[in-house]
Design an enzyme around this catalytic site. Structure first.
Site, short mmCIF file in Angstrom:
data_model
loop_
_atom_site.label_atom_id
_atom_site.label_comp_id
_atom_site.label_asym_id
_atom_site.label_seq_id
_atom_site.Cartn_x
_atom_site.Cartn_y
_atom_site.Cartn_z
N ASP A 1 2.25 14.71 1.96
CA ASP A 1 1.23 15.70 2.35
C ASP A 1 0.49 15.29 3.62
O ASP A 1 0.00 16.13 4.36
CB ASP A 1 0.22 15.90 1.21
CG ASP A 1 -0.36 14.58 0.73
OD1 ASP A 1 0.43 13.67 0.39
OD2 ASP A 1 -1.61 14.44 0.73
N SER B 1 5.59 12.38 -3.74
CA SER B 1 4.17 12.50 -4.04
C SER B 1 3.47 13.28 -2.93
O SER B 1 3.65 12.98 -1.76
CB SER B 1 3.55 11.11 -4.19
OG SER B 1 2.17 11.23 -4.41
N VAL B 2 2.69 14.28 -3.35
CA VAL B 2 2.02 15.13 -2.35
C VAL B 2 0.50 15.08 -2.52
O VAL B 2 -0.22 15.96 -2.05
CB VAL B 2 2.53 16.60 -2.43
CG1 VAL B 2 3.96 16.69 -1.93
CG2 VAL B 2 2.41 17.15 -3.85
N LYS C 1 2.29 2.26 -5.16
CA LYS C 1 2.98 1.80 -6.38
C LYS C 1 2.17 2.08 -7.64
O LYS C 1 2.71 2.44 -8.67
CB LYS C 1 3.26 0.28 -6.27
CG LYS C 1 4.20 -0.09 -5.14
CD LYS C 1 4.38 -1.59 -5.04
CE LYS C 1 3.17 -2.32 -4.52
NZ LYS C 1 2.81 -2.05 -3.12
N ARG D 1 2.58 -29.08 -7.16
CA ARG D 1 2.58 -29.38 -8.61
C ARG D 1 1.39 -30.20 -9.09
O ARG D 1 0.69 -29.80 -10.00
CB ARG D 1 3.90 -30.06 -9.03
CG ARG D 1 5.08 -29.11 -8.90
CD ARG D 1 6.37 -29.84 -8.67
NE ARG D 1 6.35 -30.48 -7.36
CZ ARG D 1 7.26 -31.35 -6.94
NH1 ARG D 1 8.25 -31.70 -7.73
NH2 ARG D 1 7.18 -31.86 -5.74
N THR E 1 -9.65 -5.06 0.83
CA THR E 1 -10.54 -5.60 1.87
C THR E 1 -11.30 -4.52 2.65
O THR E 1 -12.20 -4.84 3.41
CB THR E 1 -9.72 -6.42 2.89
OG1 THR E 1 -8.75 -5.54 3.47
CG2 THR E 1 -9.02 -7.59 2.24
N ASP F 1 0.81 -1.22 0.00
CA ASP F 1 0.00 0.00 0.00
C ASP F 1 0.85 1.27 0.00
O ASP F 1 0.44 2.30 0.54
CB ASP F 1 -0.96 0.02 1.21
CG ASP F 1 -1.73 -1.28 1.32
OD1 ASP F 1 -2.23 -1.74 0.28
OD2 ASP F 1 -1.82 -1.84 2.43
N GLY G 1 -3.93 -4.17 -4.35
CA GLY G 1 -4.92 -3.14 -4.62
C GLY G 1 -4.18 -1.89 -5.03
O GLY G 1 -3.63 -1.19 -4.20
N HIS G 2 -4.14 -1.65 -6.33
CA HIS G 2 -3.39 -0.49 -6.83
C HIS G 2 -4.36 0.59 -7.29
O HIS G 2 -5.18 0.36 -8.17
CB HIS G 2 -2.45 -0.93 -7.97
CG HIS G 2 -1.37 -1.85 -7.50
ND1 HIS G 2 -0.49 -2.49 -8.34
CD2 HIS G 2 -1.02 -2.25 -6.25
CE1 HIS G 2 0.34 -3.24 -7.63
NE2 HIS G 2 0.03 -3.11 -6.36
N THR H 1 -5.83 -11.58 2.92
CA THR H 1 -6.88 -10.86 2.19
C THR H 1 -7.99 -11.81 1.75
O THR H 1 -8.92 -11.39 1.06
CB THR H 1 -6.27 -10.20 0.93
OG1 THR H 1 -5.67 -11.23 0.13
CG2 THR H 1 -5.22 -9.16 1.29
P1 IMP Z 1 -2.34 -12.83 1.57
O1 IMP Z 1 -1.36 -12.30 0.57
O2 IMP Z 1 -3.76 -12.55 1.23
O3 IMP Z 1 -2.06 -14.27 1.91
O4 IMP Z 1 -2.09 -12.04 2.95
C1 IMP Z 1 -0.89 -12.17 3.71
C2 IMP Z 1 -0.52 -10.85 4.38
O5 IMP Z 1 -0.11 -9.92 3.38
C3 IMP Z 1 -1.67 -10.19 5.12
O6 IMP Z 1 -1.13 -9.48 6.23
C4 IMP Z 1 -2.22 -9.21 4.12
O7 IMP Z 1 -2.90 -8.14 4.72
C5 IMP Z 1 -0.94 -8.77 3.45
N1 IMP Z 1 -1.12 -8.30 2.06
C6 IMP Z 1 -1.27 -9.08 0.96
N2 IMP Z 1 -1.36 -8.31 -0.14
C7 IMP Z 1 -1.25 -7.05 0.28
C8 IMP Z 1 -1.23 -5.79 -0.41
O8 IMP Z 1 -1.30 -5.70 -1.65
N3 IMP Z 1 -1.11 -4.68 0.38
C9 IMP Z 1 -0.95 -4.75 1.71
N4 IMP Z 1 -0.95 -5.89 2.39
C10 IMP Z 1 -1.09 -7.04 1.69
#
Ligand code: IMP
Length: 440
Positions: free
Chosen positions: A338, A418-419, A18, A146, A306, A15, A42-43, A132
């Site tokens: 900011d 970034s601001v 990116k 596999r 989430t 977060d 989540g971008h 997530t």
């Molecule tokens: P998973 O990737 O869903 O298995 O989650 C494993 C850990 O990584 C948890 O603490 C999630 O909140 C964290 N996590 C997974 N993807 C992201 C992301 O894109 N941003 C921030 N935290 C993430």
């Protein structure tokens, strides 16, 4: 369009922003490639008045002329992909074979992965990872096993897919019932039918993307590799077991995209001017108090995937330096500066004290970091709103000093600042990146 490739890596717990930087840099790239993670990402990209939350589709999708690639290292969820593509098309964004390619070798997130993720977290109770729930851990487990894996290429072959799904469903039904008391069996025929349908919808996009990217690079096209999550969540180098299940540092680019390590190019490390984390696990600079609440509200720190409130705290220069070293970061992009306006004092973590012993470097062992007390350096804050600053010199002296101190502690130049969430709210500072980074 030709020249050095760019790799964008998150240096904290995800977060970091990116999506905004990939979007900014992709104007000068022919390809944007995801190589790790999946729909757990989540971008967020803001273009004018429009806000796009992308999970699986690379952030270059909003630029015309950019080819987006979901690489072999990605946990590919066709349900999310189809939904996201439809969502983009309904908003006038063109998505098709010409601007999106999916690796035939990417492993497919199946319904049982999402179910296992939920059941497993419930079973862990207080010891849960706080995933997530996108099926990421179970997917990568099956990839390593596999014989329980489905690959995107399988979605195009009815006989292969039906055979695999029937065989895997039998194993999963036995595991779910014995381990979790979950007795509702998987309807293998229905699942195979649904996923074959996804295959029909995505068919033209599923291809050998490694070959496509390698050819593009040899022909001089510039490629941007878009990292997911953040380095502290890396399966090998993060705060294990409170991590995700893929290689999210620049070390994951070659295997996750199918390119040579020499193709990584210039590595841009993305870090927030403070820190956030979502899910469980150690977070030494966490401020579970008014300071953390203020950062969360000002920074709108709620999960893109989430909706969960993120844990917030001070900037951890020791952790970011560790991450920057892992990925060979060339320059930093410092995000959300900011958000820090209005704090009288800002704290930067420069090391830890663990069991009475000083630790100058980050230690990824979760139990060690869980006991770490931070050693802080305090810096004066600033009052001014900096959201409209266009140049480094527009920033208040205290903000400039804060940026310079972070640069010195992390040992990298700060290239971009970034601001605000919009494309134009990006200050170019000590950067060697070229092209339409800002204002595009
Ligand atoms: P998973 O990737 O869903 O298995 O989650 C494993 C850990 O990584 C948890 O603490 C999630 O909140 C964290 N996590 C997974 N993807 C992201 C992301 O894109 N941003 C921030 N935290 C993430």
């Amino acid at each position: 369009m030709s020249g050095k490739n760019i790799t964008i890596i998150g240096l904290q717990w995800g977060d970091e922003g990116k999506g905004k930087i990939v979007d900014a840099l992709s104007g000068d790239c022919r390809y944007v490639v995801r190589f790790c993670g999946g729909a757990n990402a989540g971008h967020t990209v803001i273009v004018g008045d429009e806000k796009y939350a992308l999970h699986l589709i690379p952030s270059g999708i909003l630029r015309t002329g950019v080819r987006n690639v979901i690489g072999n290292g990605v946990a590919f969820d066709p349900e999310v992909a189809v939904e996201e593509i439809e969502g983009l098309r309904s908003r006038g964004v063109e998505v098709g074979d010409e601007n999106l390619a999916i690796s035939s070798a990417a492993n497919v997130v199946m319904p049982w992965h999402k179910l296992a993720d939920r059941l497993n977290e419930t079973r862990l109770g207080a010891g849960k990872i706080g995933t997530t729930a996108r099926g990421i851990g179970p997917l990568y487990s099956d990839k390593a096993t596999r014989t329980l894996a489905v690959r995107a290429g399988d979605l195009l072959d009815a006989d292969v897919l039906k055979g695999k799904v029937a065989r895997i469903a039998e194993v999963k039904n036995a595991i779910f019932s014995a381990l979790y008391g979950h007795t509702e069996p998987i309807d293998a025929e229905a699942v195979a039918g649904k996923y074959l349908d996804y295959g029909k919808q995505l068919g033209g996009m599923i291809t050998d993307t490694g070959a496509v990217i390698r050819r593009a690079i040899s022909e001089g096209s510039r490629v941007c590799f878009e990292g997911g999550q953040g380095s502290m969540l890396d399966i090998d180098h993060g705060t294990f077991p409170f991590v995700t299940s893929s290689s999210v540092t620049a070390c994951g680019v070659p295997s996750g995209a199918g390119v040579s390590p020499k193709s990584v190019g210039r590595v841009v490390g993305i870090a927030k001017a403070y820190t956030s984390r979502v899910g469980a696990g150690p977070f030494p600079t966490e401020q579970d108090n008014e300071i953390g609440n203020r950062l969360r509200e000002r920074g709108r720190e709620y999960g893109t995937t989430t909706g969960r409130p993120r844990r917030c705290g001070w900037f951890d220069a020791t952790a970011v330096r560790y991450a920057a070293d892992l990925s060979g970061v060339d320059e930093l992009a410092l995000m959300l500066l900011d958000v820090l306006s209005g704090f009288e004092t800002l704290r930067i973590c420069t090391g830890y004290r663990v069991d009475g012993v000083d630790l100058g470097v980050f230690d990824s062992v979760a139990a060690v970091m869980g006991r770490a007390e931070c050693v802080y350096e305090d810096m004066p804050g600033w009052e001014e709103d900096i959201a409209s600053a266009k140049d480094f010199s527009d920033l208040p002296a205290a903000a400039r000093a804060y940026v310079e101190r972070i640069s010195a502690l992390v040992g990298r130049p700060v290239g971009l600042i970034s601001v605000g969430p919009e494309r134009k709210q990006t200050i170019l500072y000590d950067t060697q990146l070229q092209g339409p980074v800002a204002g595009g």
